[in-house]
Design an enzyme around this catalytic site. Sequence first.
Site, PDB file in Angstrom:
ATOM      1  N   ASP B 143     -10.856  17.490  13.920  1.00 31.72           N
ATOM      2  CA  ASP B 143     -11.282  16.627  15.020  1.00 31.72           C
ATOM      3  C   ASP B 143     -11.851  15.341  14.436  1.00 31.72           C
ATOM      4  O   ASP B 143     -12.996  15.307  13.980  1.00 31.72           O
ATOM      5  CB  ASP B 143     -12.355  17.316  15.877  1.00 31.72           C
ATOM      6  N   LYS B 206      -8.908  13.755  22.494  1.00 27.73           N
ATOM      7  CA  LYS B 206     -10.156  14.398  22.913  1.00 27.73           C
ATOM      8  C   LYS B 206     -11.114  13.321  23.405  1.00 27.73           C
ATOM      9  O   LYS B 206     -11.158  12.226  22.834  1.00 27.73           O
ATOM     10  CB  LYS B 206     -10.715  15.141  21.688  1.00 27.73           C
ATOM     11  N   LYS B 242      -8.150  17.582  25.120  1.00 26.72           N
ATOM     12  CA  LYS B 242      -9.407  18.324  24.968  1.00 26.72           C
ATOM     13  C   LYS B 242     -10.567  17.528  25.537  1.00 26.72           C
ATOM     14  O   LYS B 242     -11.079  16.625  24.879  1.00 26.72           O
ATOM     15  CB  LYS B 242      -9.654  18.653  23.493  1.00 26.72           C
TER      16      LYS B 242
END
Lengths: 293, 306
Positions: B143, B206, B242
């Site tokens: 991430d 995300k 996400k």
Amino acid sequence: MERLEILKTYKIFIGGQFPRTESGRYYSPMNKKGEALANMCLSSKKDHRNAVVAARKAFGSWSERTAFNRGQILYRIAEMLEGRKSQFVEELVKQGATAPKATAEVDLAIDRCVYYAGWCDKYQQVFSSVNPVASSHFNFSALEPMGVVGIIAPQTNSLIGLVSTILPVIAGGNSCVVLAAEQLPLCAITFAEVLATSDLPGGVVNILTGSEKELIDAFHAHMDINAVLYAGENDEHARKLEEGADCNVKRIIRYVGGLTKTTDESPYYINDFQEVKTTWHPIEHVGGATSSY
Amino acid sequence: MSTNKIHKKVPDFRLSPTVDKVGVEERVARFQTRSIKNESKMQGLKMVLNMIDLTTLEGKDTPGKVRQLCYKAQHLHDVQPDLPTVAAICVYPSMVAEAKKALGNSGIKVASVSTAFPSGQAPHEIKIMDTRFAVENGADEIDMVISRGKFLAGEYNFVFDEIAAIKEACGSARLKVILETGELASLDQVRRASDIAMYAGADFIKTSTGKIQPAATMQVTYTMLCAIKDFYLKTGVKVGMKPAGGISNSKLALHNLVMVKETLGAGWLNNEWFRFGASSLANDVLMQIMKQTTGHYQSADYFSID
């Protein structure tokens, strides 16, 4: 031209706010002549759930306040109640009481607030103890609030029963979800307005109006309610509470008679919603003269 | 496994479509009015559980805390049978090895934040090393955060190249690109950042680090879902989504699923293409599942602390 009177809308009291019931349902309690008194919220299980969430959220910081501070706030409730005395008397008369009786009931309610305000920082000394044990330990027991308490207020009066059930519960550091008297609910919501303006943190007291029959199961079945005070008159409901309480072994306490008498006040009412915690603290000597504590 | 690649042919990101904010708000409000019946609700709740990246990203994280979280990931609520596990554990690079060991062959993935999370204010080499370290320690997913400062200064090529460089450092690990939408100021910018990330090779986009408010609002998530849809129609490549931060109750999570279903379709309704970044969501979902099962509202006293 004659002035059109503005009738008050009574809403419920959750987390310091006055929302309408999420269900959108209402009912009209009647006076003795069969006239509708007001439109009241017919609270649903979801309102009850929201109230429990609010009470749980408020419990932590309320229980951690100093006992003295809780006393100050309860005293403030008495002050605010005194300031709105005439409104309560008026509502009681509307619901069928005579003026002298109504005045006496409001006076008693105010005095009861002062009474429990005084007990806030004293009940702990009365009920806790140092216990004699047969080993080198300093052994003491102290009280702790139980958590979220469900209260079903007396159904036979509007104000005094409500005050007499709520005050000892919050004096001991609990938060509560209260179901007001179904047919005499006016003072309950006005009392909520008093609470909202008297330094009591939102969520410590949450007041719903509606049907005891409909909501009784919500009180015993909710896992996040730690105790229930039943002050209603219905034996069947009391039995249901006792049976349903097994899901998280909640404590069920029943008061009968409506708590209307001047003698219906005592620190034991505070004690009813406390847990006893006992601590064993190792010390060198037990005897008084040489003990190390 | 990585599912996107660095695209050679890219559009001019200055010309990314603009977003009708009022339209987005109205569309999002609609998703919240869908009535979900009990049976679908139960299925939805289990799906949410299975999509969670159980996260701990704090300065005070210890190996013990990470082991505890990994245990929780595998044993969400043992009194209730037939519960899925979460999708992944999300930790700092220094905790990846510990998490990997604790999860063993449970099938739960390890995601590691990277590139000087959460600010991203570090030299290029350090961001690459940060990523390599996590991958070498066994991270299945990375991430990364984008350089918001550069992005807001209009240096879109810098942002693109940086994401592409991290993508290369990831190897076969899947790359999630955090846009930190709370710092991007407008939905137009969110859309543009989404486009850059996807063309630079993001397997997932995300919303947030969870350190900045507002985080994953439905408006932002919807804007990003629309970007994913357009990207899919143009390139044929699926990109995952996400939302992270601020989704702490089941109701909101279910609304998100409705939004995904109605925007991208059922193909995205699994944890390969949709995740929730959350720490406290899992317990709320578990409490809802128990409420559905027993009929009683639940108490946090009977669920593990997270």
